[in-house]
Scaffold this motif. Structure first.
Motif, PDB file in Angstrom:
ATOM      1  N   PRO A  20       3.909   2.887  -3.643  1.00  0.00           N
ATOM      2  CA  PRO A  20       3.866   4.028  -4.588  1.00  0.00           C
ATOM      3  C   PRO A  20       4.417   5.307  -3.951  1.00  0.00           C
ATOM      4  O   PRO A  20       5.117   6.085  -4.612  1.00  0.00           O
ATOM      5  CB  PRO A  20       2.374   4.169  -4.900  1.00  0.00           C
ATOM      6  CG  PRO A  20       1.780   2.828  -4.610  1.00  0.00           C
ATOM      7  CD  PRO A  20       2.589   2.275  -3.463  1.00  0.00           C
ATOM      8  N   GLY A  21       4.117   5.512  -2.684  1.00  0.00           N
ATOM      9  CA  GLY A  21       4.615   6.705  -1.991  1.00  0.00           C
ATOM     10  C   GLY A  21       6.125   6.687  -1.851  1.00  0.00           C
ATOM     11  O   GLY A  21       6.801   7.684  -2.114  1.00  0.00           O
ATOM     12  N   ASN A  57      -0.900   8.424  -1.028  1.00  0.00           N
ATOM     13  CA  ASN A  57       0.346   8.519  -1.812  1.00  0.00           C
ATOM     14  C   ASN A  57       0.386   9.706  -2.777  1.00  0.00           C
ATOM     15  O   ASN A  57       1.144   9.696  -3.745  1.00  0.00           O
ATOM     16  CB  ASN A  57       0.609   7.225  -2.590  1.00  0.00           C
ATOM     17  CG  ASN A  57       0.810   6.029  -1.669  1.00  0.00           C
ATOM     18  OD1 ASN A  57       1.579   6.125  -0.709  1.00  0.00           O
ATOM     19  ND2 ASN A  57       0.133   4.940  -1.937  1.00  0.00           N
ATOM     20  N   HIS A  65       7.840  14.684   2.264  1.00  0.00           N
ATOM     21  CA  HIS A  65       8.237  13.292   2.501  1.00  0.00           C
ATOM     22  C   HIS A  65       8.108  12.946   3.992  1.00  0.00           C
ATOM     23  O   HIS A  65       7.556  11.906   4.362  1.00  0.00           O
ATOM     24  CB  HIS A  65       9.691  13.060   2.078  1.00  0.00           C
ATOM     25  CG  HIS A  65       9.945  13.250   0.610  1.00  0.00           C
ATOM     26  ND1 HIS A  65      11.230  13.280   0.087  1.00  0.00           N
ATOM     27  CD2 HIS A  65       9.114  13.414  -0.444  1.00  0.00           C
ATOM     28  CE1 HIS A  65      11.153  13.460  -1.229  1.00  0.00           C
ATOM     29  NE2 HIS A  65       9.880  13.547  -1.577  1.00  0.00           N
ATOM     30  N   MET A 109       7.866   7.247  -5.125  1.00  0.00           N
ATOM     31  CA  MET A 109       7.852   8.668  -5.466  1.00  0.00           C
ATOM     32  C   MET A 109       8.970   9.402  -4.703  1.00  0.00           C
ATOM     33  O   MET A 109       9.702  10.214  -5.280  1.00  0.00           O
ATOM     34  CB  MET A 109       6.485   9.269  -5.121  1.00  0.00           C
ATOM     35  CG  MET A 109       6.290  10.704  -5.536  1.00  0.00           C
ATOM     36  SD  MET A 109       4.528  11.098  -5.679  1.00  0.00           S
ATOM     37  CE  MET A 109       4.063  11.159  -3.971  1.00  0.00           C
ATOM     38  N   ILE A 110       9.102   9.075  -3.422  1.00  0.00           N
ATOM     39  CA  ILE A 110      10.157   9.709  -2.625  1.00  0.00           C
ATOM     40  C   ILE A 110      11.532   9.382  -3.217  1.00  0.00           C
ATOM     41  O   ILE A 110      12.373  10.263  -3.413  1.00  0.00           O
ATOM     42  CB  ILE A 110      10.084   9.266  -1.148  1.00  0.00           C
ATOM     43  CG1 ILE A 110       8.786   9.763  -0.500  1.00  0.00           C
ATOM     44  CG2 ILE A 110      11.299   9.789  -0.376  1.00  0.00           C
ATOM     45  CD1 ILE A 110       8.611   9.360   0.962  1.00  0.00           C
ATOM     46  N   ALA A 143       0.821  -1.218   0.000  1.00  0.00           N
ATOM     47  CA  ALA A 143       0.000   0.000   0.000  1.00  0.00           C
ATOM     48  C   ALA A 143       0.854   1.267   0.000  1.00  0.00           C
ATOM     49  O   ALA A 143       0.438   2.301  -0.516  1.00  0.00           O
ATOM     50  CB  ALA A 143      -0.921   0.000   1.215  1.00  0.00           C
ATOM     51  N   ASP A 144       2.054   1.165   0.596  1.00  0.00           N
ATOM     52  CA  ASP A 144       2.901   2.354   0.730  1.00  0.00           C
ATOM     53  C   ASP A 144       3.985   2.448  -0.338  1.00  0.00           C
ATOM     54  O   ASP A 144       4.713   3.439  -0.409  1.00  0.00           O
ATOM     55  CB  ASP A 144       3.563   2.371   2.120  1.00  0.00           C
ATOM     56  CG  ASP A 144       2.534   2.393   3.239  1.00  0.00           C
ATOM     57  OD1 ASP A 144       1.414   2.891   2.997  1.00  0.00           O
ATOM     58  OD2 ASP A 144       2.837   1.907   4.341  1.00  0.00           O
ATOM     59  N   SER A 170       6.355  14.325   6.281  1.00  0.00           N
ATOM     60  CA  SER A 170       4.949  14.329   6.680  1.00  0.00           C
ATOM     61  C   SER A 170       4.297  12.979   6.348  1.00  0.00           C
ATOM     62  O   SER A 170       3.579  12.393   7.164  1.00  0.00           O
ATOM     63  CB  SER A 170       4.239  15.474   5.945  1.00  0.00           C
ATOM     64  OG  SER A 170       2.868  15.513   6.229  1.00  0.00           O
ATOM     65  N   PHE A 171       4.588  12.478   5.159  1.00  0.00           N
ATOM     66  CA  PHE A 171       4.031  11.193   4.716  1.00  0.00           C
ATOM     67  C   PHE A 171       4.486  10.046   5.624  1.00  0.00           C
ATOM     68  O   PHE A 171       3.680   9.234   6.089  1.00  0.00           O
ATOM     69  CB  PHE A 171       4.451  10.915   3.269  1.00  0.00           C
ATOM     70  CG  PHE A 171       4.214   9.507   2.801  1.00  0.00           C
ATOM     71  CD1 PHE A 171       2.927   9.061   2.531  1.00  0.00           C
ATOM     72  CD2 PHE A 171       5.277   8.626   2.625  1.00  0.00           C
ATOM     73  CE1 PHE A 171       2.706   7.751   2.093  1.00  0.00           C
ATOM     74  CE2 PHE A 171       5.060   7.333   2.190  1.00  0.00           C
ATOM     75  CZ  PHE A 171       3.773   6.890   1.922  1.00  0.00           C
ATOM     76  N   ARG A 229       1.746   6.865  12.017  1.00  0.00           N
ATOM     77  CA  ARG A 229       0.563   7.156  12.841  1.00  0.00           C
ATOM     78  C   ARG A 229      -0.544   6.135  12.569  1.00  0.00           C
ATOM     79  O   ARG A 229      -1.112   5.566  13.488  1.00  0.00           O
ATOM     80  CB  ARG A 229       0.071   8.571  12.534  1.00  0.00           C
ATOM     81  CG  ARG A 229      -1.137   9.032  13.346  1.00  0.00           C
ATOM     82  CD  ARG A 229      -1.526  10.451  12.957  1.00  0.00           C
ATOM     83  NE  ARG A 229      -2.691  10.941  13.656  1.00  0.00           N
ATOM     84  CZ  ARG A 229      -2.664  11.575  14.838  1.00  0.00           C
ATOM     85  NH1 ARG A 229      -1.508  11.751  15.463  1.00  0.00           N
ATOM     86  NH2 ARG A 229      -3.771  12.003  15.402  1.00  0.00           N
ATOM     87  N   PHE A 230      -0.801   5.904  11.284  1.00  0.00           N
ATOM     88  CA  PHE A 230      -1.858   4.965  10.904  1.00  0.00           C
ATOM     89  C   PHE A 230      -1.493   3.523  11.284  1.00  0.00           C
ATOM     90  O   PHE A 230      -2.366   2.688  11.487  1.00  0.00           O
ATOM     91  CB  PHE A 230      -2.159   5.055   9.402  1.00  0.00           C
ATOM     92  CG  PHE A 230      -2.893   6.322   9.019  1.00  0.00           C
ATOM     93  CD1 PHE A 230      -3.578   7.071   9.960  1.00  0.00           C
ATOM     94  CD2 PHE A 230      -2.894   6.775   7.698  1.00  0.00           C
ATOM     95  CE1 PHE A 230      -4.264   8.238   9.621  1.00  0.00           C
ATOM     96  CE2 PHE A 230      -3.576   7.942   7.334  1.00  0.00           C
ATOM     97  CZ  PHE A 230      -4.261   8.674   8.307  1.00  0.00           C
ATOM     98  N   LEU A 234       2.803  10.097   8.863  1.00  0.00           N
ATOM     99  CA  LEU A 234       1.392   9.692   8.772  1.00  0.00           C
ATOM    100  C   LEU A 234       1.278   8.170   8.632  1.00  0.00           C
ATOM    101  O   LEU A 234       0.399   7.553   9.240  1.00  0.00           O
ATOM    102  CB  LEU A 234       0.726  10.396   7.582  1.00  0.00           C
ATOM    103  CG  LEU A 234      -0.796  10.306   7.522  1.00  0.00           C
ATOM    104  CD1 LEU A 234      -1.441  10.949   8.753  1.00  0.00           C
ATOM    105  CD2 LEU A 234      -1.334  10.950   6.247  1.00  0.00           C
ATOM    106  N   PHE A 257       1.012  12.838  -1.652  1.00  0.00           N
ATOM    107  CA  PHE A 257       1.598  13.926  -0.838  1.00  0.00           C
ATOM    108  C   PHE A 257       2.607  14.801  -1.576  1.00  0.00           C
ATOM    109  O   PHE A 257       2.822  15.950  -1.212  1.00  0.00           O
ATOM    110  CB  PHE A 257       2.263  13.333   0.410  1.00  0.00           C
ATOM    111  CG  PHE A 257       3.291  12.279   0.088  1.00  0.00           C
ATOM    112  CD1 PHE A 257       2.904  10.969  -0.151  1.00  0.00           C
ATOM    113  CD2 PHE A 257       4.630  12.600   0.007  1.00  0.00           C
ATOM    114  CE1 PHE A 257       3.836   9.990  -0.460  1.00  0.00           C
ATOM    115  CE2 PHE A 257       5.580  11.628  -0.310  1.00  0.00           C
ATOM    116  CZ  PHE A 257       5.176  10.329  -0.543  1.00  0.00           C
TER     117      PHE A 257
END
Lengths: 293, 230
Positions: free
Chosen positions: A98-99, B189, A206, A102-103, A95-96, A208-209, A215-216, A212, B191
């Motif tokens: 793609p994020g 995703n 980055h 991107m980073i 789930a993470d 912040s993501f 946190r989740f 989060l 952000f």
């Protein structure tokens, strides 16, 4: 393509530089007919070194410091993204990914930008010690240079939670690294201040993501996307957050403000509302545990 | 039509506010003397002044101060009205209070460093936002936070007095954290996606004139921002 871009950037420096550039552009044109194609890049590079604004050693130092920060971050994300596989499970959950992809891409873009600029300015770009990347293709991945377990202190490659703790701290400090240098770059020669500003906001996104995600995931420190007081994700990373609890901004104690409904704001909110700079030596001291010297 | 009248009244009240009246006192005074009818009439007789945002560094700081005024009002309304309309997780409510408080702190900080150069308090116009709808509210939050991050980034290279650079840059990165957060709770995703980050990995830096073209739609007060550094 690249040459056009450099010329365009130079043109933005003002009319004085423009004059220089246009004569150089003519020079390039006339030369290019006579000089062997292979020799062109070298020739062009040497010509453009002279047309950049004069850069002081302290500015070059700051740029190489940014490059060092970006090398470490790119290698951190690249190695984490490459850990595990689909059948046994990846370190970074689906789930993470793609994020984090991107980073990783954005850190690589930062790295390449600083390396190319330092090179164009005629200085020597930083290279990690024990570098095993590829200088010819420009591949900056150098697993021989870094150990993100810090000698076994963190389960970086085997625990997603541990990776996230390290990544959050490294990322928050990268924001602090930029904030520490931006006020020294106000001359903004060659747009170095503008570039540092634009990158710092991306590092903050980055961070912040990652906060989060933690946190989740129910991390015990229940992090917010912003830094409350000087709270680290885990005690061994406390030094990354020293000074983050400052509340004095331009001589004003912002923790004394009145907030919503006439009630005093909390001290935590006062610290969250401002990120804090960190000087170069302290940043590098914190990062040193991940670097194989 | 009705909306415009209301806006005019609020604008007038607001200009009184800037002259040292509190809005409540003015209402009490006007109400006590003659009631709502006269209040309307008196407001029509005094059309709202155009607020001058300022020149040079003060113009830049006032421009950011206006933006933070809009943000503080936006999150205050979101906090007060959102939970009544749609179920909000405790996490989201807690962070919404943080967003509100951060903007109030930024606003007060800018006001204090402006000192006597601070402009009158503007009146935000949040009529475009449907606070009863989470997606609509967050879409506005994203647009505003992305733009405010770009506004701070753009302001940083425009100061004459460079002692403003350090504190304003510290706020800029916190705004970027906000922007990333509101983006990600609406679309996972997103952000730092290509809408706000270019191929060099650069975030945005926006000029005051670029920002004002959009920001003015969130402000009811008439403004003269022609002297804010371009």
């Amino acid at each position: 393509m690249k040459l056009n871009k450099i010329i365009k950037e130079l043109e933005q420096q003002g009319p004085e530089v423009y004059e220089k550039v246009s004569t150089r552009r003519d020079a390039v044109k006339s030369f290019s007919k006579k000089v062997a194609v292979a020799a062109l890049p070298l020739m062009v590079a040497s010509m453009f070194k002279k047309t950049y604004g004069k850069t002081t050693d302290s500015v070059t130092d700051a740029l190489n410091f940014f490059l060092e920060v970006e090398y470490l971050q790119y290698n951190m994300y690249h190695s984490a993204m490459a850990t595990g596989n689909i059948s046994t499970g990846t370190l970074i959950v689906a789930a993470d990914r793609p994020g984090f992809q991107m980073i990783e891409n954005e850190q690589l873009a930062h790295l390449n930008f600083w390396r190319n600029l330092i090179d164009a300015l005629g200085a020597t770009p930083y290279t990690p010690s024990r570098f095993s990347g590829d200088a010819v293709t420009g591949n900056p991945y150098s697993p021989t240079s870094y150990d993100f377990t810090a000698g076994g202190k963190y389960d970086f490659y085997t625990s997603y939670a541990s990776f996230l703790e390290v990544a959050q701290s490294v990322e928050d400090v990268s924001v602090r690294a930029y904030l520490g240098q931006i006020p020294n770059l106000v001359a903004n020669t060659n747009d170095v201040m503008t570039s540092a500003i634009k990158m710092s906001s991306v590092e903050a996104r980055h961070a912040s993501f990652i906060r989060l995600v933690r946190r989740f995931a129910g991390a015990i420190d229940n992090p917010k996307p912003w830094i409350a007081n000087n709270m680290p994700p885990t005690i061994p990373l406390q030094s990354f957050y020293l000074g983050e609890d400052n509340t004095i901004q331009k001589g004003i104690d912002v923790s004394q403000f009145t907030g919503y409904n006439g009630v005093a704001i909390t001290r935590a909110a006062a610290t969250e509302a401002f990120d804090e700079p960190m000087d170069k030596a302290t940043v590098l001291n914190n990062y040193a545990q991940f670097i194989i010297s | 039509m009705a909306n415009n009248t209301e806006k005019d009244i609020l604008n007038t009240l607001d200009s009184q506010l800037s002259k040292g009246y509190s809005r409540r006192n003015f209402l009490q005074l006007a109400g006590g003397v003659a009631g709502a009818g006269l209040l309307l009439a008196s407001c029509r007789r005094t059309p709202p002044d155009s607020y001058f945002v300022g020149v040079g560094d003060a113009g830049l700081l006032n421009y950011l101060y206006m933006f933070e005024t809009v943000m503080a009002a936006f999150y205050t309304r979101s906090y007060e009205q959102g939970p009544a309309y749609y179920s909000m997780t405790l996490s989201e409510l807690e962070l919404l209070a943080d967003l509100r408080d951060h903007q109030l702190i930024h606003k007060e900080f800018l006001k204090q460093i402006l000192g006597r150069d601070v402009m009158g308090e503007i009146l935000p116009d949040l009529s475009a936002i449907t606070f009863a709808d989470r997606t609509n509210t967050l879409t506005h939050a994203i647009a505003l936070e992305d733009m405010l991050t770009g506004a701070y980034a753009g302001a940083l290279t425009r100061f004459t007095d460079t002692t403003y650079v350090a504190p304003i840059s510290k706020i800029m990165t916190v705004q970027a954290r906000h922007a990333a957060y509101v983006r990600d709770i609406l679309t996972a995703n997103s952000f730092a996606d290509s809408v706000v980050v270019d191929s060099n990995g650069f975030g945005q830096a926006l000029s005051p004139q670029e920002v004002m073209a959009t920001l003015k739609t969130y402000i009811a007060t008439h403004l003269d921002y022609s002297k804010v550094p371009a």
